[in-house]
Design a protein around this motif. Structure first.
Motif, mmCIF file in Angstrom:
data_model
loop_
_atom_site.group_PDB
_atom_site.id
_atom_site.type_symbol
_atom_site.label_atom_id
_atom_site.label_comp_id
_atom_site.label_asym_id
_atom_site.label_seq_id
_atom_site.Cartn_x
_atom_site.Cartn_y
_atom_site.Cartn_z
ATOM 1 N N ALA A 1 4.073 -7.040 -14.170
ATOM 2 C CA ALA A 1 3.467 -5.961 -14.965
ATOM 3 C C ALA A 1 2.434 -6.508 -15.948
ATOM 4 C CB ALA A 1 4.555 -5.194 -15.712
ATOM 5 N N ALA A 2 2.612 -7.776 -16.340
ATOM 6 C CA ALA A 2 1.699 -8.354 -17.328
ATOM 7 C C ALA A 2 0.327 -8.673 -16.740
ATOM 8 C CB ALA A 2 2.323 -9.617 -17.919
ATOM 9 N N ARG A 3 0.223 -8.746 -15.428
ATOM 10 C CA ARG A 3 -1.086 -9.052 -14.810
ATOM 11 C C ARG A 3 -1.822 -7.743 -14.550
ATOM 12 N NH1 ARG A 3 2.290 -13.158 -14.897
ATOM 13 N NH2 ARG A 3 1.350 -15.216 -14.682
ATOM 14 N N ASN A 4 -2.191 -7.167 -15.664
ATOM 15 C CA ASN A 4 -2.593 -5.765 -15.662
ATOM 16 C C ASN A 4 -4.088 -5.614 -15.881
ATOM 17 O OD1 ASN A 4 -2.438 -3.018 -15.751
ATOM 18 N ND2 ASN A 4 -1.618 -2.914 -17.839
ATOM 19 N N HIS A 5 -4.860 -5.948 -14.860
ATOM 20 C CA HIS A 5 -6.323 -5.795 -14.926
ATOM 21 C C HIS A 5 -6.805 -5.592 -13.506
ATOM 22 C CE1 HIS A 5 -6.331 -9.828 -13.299
ATOM 23 N NE2 HIS A 5 -5.448 -10.159 -14.242
ATOM 24 N N ILE A 6 -8.051 -5.206 -13.342
ATOM 25 C CA ILE A 6 -8.573 -4.987 -11.989
ATOM 26 C C ILE A 6 -8.375 -6.256 -11.165
ATOM 27 C CG2 ILE A 6 -10.715 -4.737 -10.660
ATOM 28 C CD1 ILE A 6 -11.598 -2.652 -12.549
ATOM 29 N N GLY A 7 -7.772 -6.086 -9.999
ATOM 30 C CA GLY A 7 -7.542 -7.249 -9.137
ATOM 31 C C GLY A 7 -6.222 -7.937 -9.402
ATOM 32 N N GLY A 8 -5.490 -7.503 -10.443
ATOM 33 C CA GLY A 8 -4.199 -8.121 -10.768
ATOM 34 C C GLY A 8 -3.069 -7.487 -9.964
ATOM 35 N N THR A 9 -1.891 -8.113 -10.053
ATOM 36 C CA THR A 9 -0.778 -7.718 -9.202
ATOM 37 C C THR A 9 0.132 -6.641 -9.808
ATOM 38 O OG1 THR A 9 0.904 -8.646 -7.717
ATOM 39 C CG2 THR A 9 0.893 -9.478 -9.981
ATOM 40 N N ALA A 10 -0.157 -6.206 -11.046
ATOM 41 C CA ALA A 10 0.687 -5.191 -11.687
ATOM 42 C C ALA A 10 0.778 -3.942 -10.810
ATOM 43 C CB ALA A 10 0.114 -4.825 -13.047
ATOM 44 N N PRO A 11 1.975 -3.354 -10.674
ATOM 45 C CA PRO A 11 2.125 -2.182 -9.806
ATOM 46 C C PRO A 11 1.125 -1.069 -10.083
ATOM 47 C CG PRO A 11 4.276 -2.982 -10.447
ATOM 48 C CD PRO A 11 3.281 -3.814 -11.209
ATOM 49 N N ASN A 12 0.843 -0.787 -11.367
ATOM 50 C CA ASN A 12 -0.115 0.307 -11.611
ATOM 51 C C ASN A 12 -1.528 -0.071 -11.172
ATOM 52 O OD1 ASN A 12 0.056 -1.436 -13.922
ATOM 53 N ND2 ASN A 12 -1.361 -0.050 -14.947
ATOM 54 N N GLN A 13 -1.837 -1.363 -11.215
ATOM 55 C CA GLN A 13 -3.146 -1.812 -10.705
ATOM 56 C C GLN A 13 -3.198 -1.697 -9.185
ATOM 57 O OE1 GLN A 13 -5.831 -2.401 -12.298
ATOM 58 N NE2 GLN A 13 -5.045 -2.534 -14.400
ATOM 59 N N VAL A 14 -2.080 -2.002 -8.545
ATOM 60 C CA VAL A 14 -2.029 -1.890 -7.078
ATOM 61 C C VAL A 14 -2.239 -0.423 -6.678
ATOM 62 C CG1 VAL A 14 -0.522 -2.118 -5.055
ATOM 63 C CG2 VAL A 14 -0.621 -3.949 -6.758
ATOM 64 N N LYS A 15 -1.574 0.479 -7.409
ATOM 65 C CA LYS A 15 -1.721 1.903 -7.078
ATOM 66 C C LYS A 15 -3.166 2.366 -7.281
ATOM 67 C CE LYS A 15 3.079 2.744 -8.081
ATOM 68 N NZ LYS A 15 3.963 2.782 -9.251
ATOM 69 N N ALA A 16 -3.784 1.895 -8.359
ATOM 70 C CA ALA A 16 -5.182 2.271 -8.604
ATOM 71 C C ALA A 16 -6.095 1.694 -7.520
ATOM 72 C CB ALA A 16 -5.627 1.784 -9.989
ATOM 73 N N ALA A 17 -5.799 0.472 -7.099
ATOM 74 C CA ALA A 17 -6.618 -0.152 -6.047
ATOM 75 C C ALA A 17 -6.472 0.610 -4.727
ATOM 76 C CB ALA A 17 -6.212 -1.616 -5.871
ATOM 77 N N VAL A 18 -5.261 1.082 -4.453
ATOM 78 C CA VAL A 18 -5.050 1.870 -3.228
ATOM 79 C C VAL A 18 -5.898 3.142 -3.291
ATOM 80 C CG1 VAL A 18 -3.367 3.301 -1.980
ATOM 81 C CG2 VAL A 18 -2.741 0.975 -2.698
ATOM 82 N N GLU A 19 -5.948 3.776 -4.456
ATOM 83 C CA GLU A 19 -6.748 5.009 -4.580
ATOM 84 C C GLU A 19 -8.229 4.724 -4.332
ATOM 85 O OE1 GLU A 19 -5.522 7.985 -4.508
ATOM 86 O OE2 GLU A 19 -3.588 6.937 -4.508
ATOM 87 N N ARG A 20 -8.729 3.646 -4.923
ATOM 88 C CA ARG A 20 -10.140 3.293 -4.696
ATOM 89 C C ARG A 20 -10.398 2.989 -3.221
ATOM 90 N NH1 ARG A 20 -9.226 0.285 -9.455
ATOM 91 N NH2 ARG A 20 -9.099 -1.682 -8.292
ATOM 92 N N ALA A 21 -9.444 2.291 -2.617
ATOM 93 C CA ALA A 21 -9.607 1.917 -1.209
ATOM 94 C C ALA A 21 -9.620 3.158 -0.317
ATOM 95 C CB ALA A 21 -8.492 0.964 -0.798
#
Ligand code: ARG
Length: 460
Positions: free
Chosen positions: A433-453
């Motif tokens: 959760a601490a790796r919370n930036h674009i391209g990071g592994t935090a779950p909320n970042q992964v979900k956001a990346a899926v939306e962009r994809a």
């Protein structure tokens, strides 16, 4: 024996072996749809500029459509002594419609004809491959979304490095395929120019309208230079480069699936329908599909090398060498399509074993960097923090304890700045959760990346 369309100056029959040796119909018959489409467009253009009458054009088109239907129905008799797909179709057309059939080749050569056919063929296959690649990417996104919170060890040097989410790992594969897709589309755009009209090499004396033919066949424009048009096979090389890079990606993907299904990892299961057994060892369930995809990578690299070598040092313009372009391109197409299909079917069916992944992440001191970062936040210089954590890990190896399993007193042996709040950073959940930036592994970042994809796929 059919009469050779080029037989006029010859005084003896072709040697039987030479006939077989030089023939390409055994493999280039595949181009028949595109050869017929090219011929129809050529005849239509010739009629427009007055070289053929409208009645001749219609006779040619009707004849060609009859031939197409026969080929599709498997009733067409291909003849090796007519060498290639082009002369087979033209000869039968002439048998059928007589003298008008002989006019089809006006202002054209097989050199510009074959260059056109293979581009038309490859263009259709590129479109099919693009669809299949997209289907695989959609599958990856759906699994990534579902597994955005699933924790697994991330590796460097295949040694446990830091925890990541499984969704994040899947999105890494997705990104590789994004670049492959864009390479494929670039290749299509650069290839989509009409060589027809270059004739043998210098152009033709008829008042042809190449822009019209280009438009009829869906090309962006006619090519600029007749010599280049009949001798260029860059597009085949470019396609094979795309295919090689894609296969390289699929082979890495495959390798991970093979490792992960092994009992030593046990990170995932593949459904039985994608696996096979052993004829001697009853317990076996082998990941044949990814293994075979990994293995097929070699033949696609081989085709790229074959094509580069085929074109090296060829003088302008057309040379018979170019007939050797087809089998590598065809096989690269077939292989890529099969591998993408297998993966697109299989990826959504991957069954992650979340507890195994989680356990593995815990066992490998994967939060050691988090502990170092914690110490840095408390004023310890990073290099000292690295040393302190290294000692703690050494202690963990000796005592069989993960960092999060040590007591506060045990951790404080290595640094007095450590306090109770350290346990929050030592959990796997806290770490990702601490790796919370674009391209990071935090779950909320992964979900956001899926939306962009998803948006990027929708825009295709
Ligand atoms: N089958 C030949 C090829 O694939 C067609 C062009 C032949 N042209 C020639 N002048 N022999 O390249």
């Amino acid at each position: 024996q059919p009469i050779k369309p080029w037989g006029g100056r010859f005084t003896e029959a072709t040697d039987a072996f030479v006939e077989r040796f030089t023939a390409s119909v055994g493999f280039d018959y595949r181009l028949y749809h595109h050869d017929i489409n090219g011929s129809i467009a050529h005849a239509t253009m010739l009629a427009k500029v007055g070289v053929l009458t409208d009645a001749e054009r219609d006779q040619i088109i009707t004849g060609l459509e009859e031939i197409r239907a026969e080929i599709v129905a498997g009733k067409f008799n291909w003849s090796v002594s007519l060498e290639d797909v082009h002369m087979n179709i033209e000869a039968v057309l002439t048998q059928r419609i007589g003298i008008t059939g002989k006019k089809l080749h006006t202002g054209r050569s097989r050199n510009d004809q074959v260059a056109t056919d293979i581009r038309l063929y490859l263009r259709d296959e590129i479109d099919a491959i693009a669809k299949e690649l997209t289907r695989l990417q959609q599958g990856l996104l759906s699994v990534a979304e579902r597994e955005a919170d699933t924790i697994m060890p991330g590796f460097t040097h295949l040694q446990t490095a830091q925890p990541v989410t499984f969704g994040h790992h899947l999105l890494a594969w997705f990104e590789m395929l994004q670049r492959d897709y864009s390479r494929l589309i670039d290749c299509r755009a650069r290839m989509n120019y009409l060589p027809l009209g270059a004739a043998a090499l210098a152009g033709t004396t008829y008042p042809i309208d190449r822009a019209y033919t280009a438009q009829l066949l869906g090309f962006t424009a006619p090519t600029e230079n007749s010599l280049d048009s009949v001798s260029d096979r860059d597009f085949a090389i470019e396609f094979s480069s795309f295919a090689s890079i894609l296969m390289m990606h699929l082979s890495r993907f495959s390798e991970e699936l093979v490792l992960w299904t092994s009992s030593q990892f046990s990170f995932i299961d593949l459904p039985d329908r994608f696996c096979t057994g052993s004829s001697i060892m009853p317990q076996k369930k082998n990941p044949d599909v990814p293994e075979l995809v990994r293995g097929k990578t070699g033949r696609v690299y081989g085709h790229l090398t074959a094509l580069l070598t085929l074109m090296k040092s060829q003088p302008l313009a057309y040379n018979k060498d170019n007939q050797e372009d087809k089998e590598p391109v065809f096989d690269a197409i077939d292989t890529v399509k099969d591998c993408l299909r297998a993966f697109a079917d299989m990826v959504p069916a991957i069954l992650p074993r979340k507890e195994k992944m989680y356990e593995a992440a815990k066992r490998g001191f994967s939060t050691a960097t988090d502990l170092a970062d914690y110490l840095v936040r408390r004023g310890v210089p990073f290099r000292d923090a690295h040393e302190i954590v290294g000692k703690s890990v050494g202690y963990g190896v000796q005592t069989g304890k993960d960092l999060s399993e040590m007591s506060l007193a045990e951790l404080q042996q290595f640094s007095t700045v450590i306090e109770q709040d350290v346990f929050a950073v030592l959990t796997l959940e806290g770490s990702v959760a601490a790796r919370n930036h674009i391209g990071g592994t935090a779950p909320n970042q992964v979900k956001a990346a899926v939306e962009r994809a998803k948006l990027s796929l929708a825009a295709r």
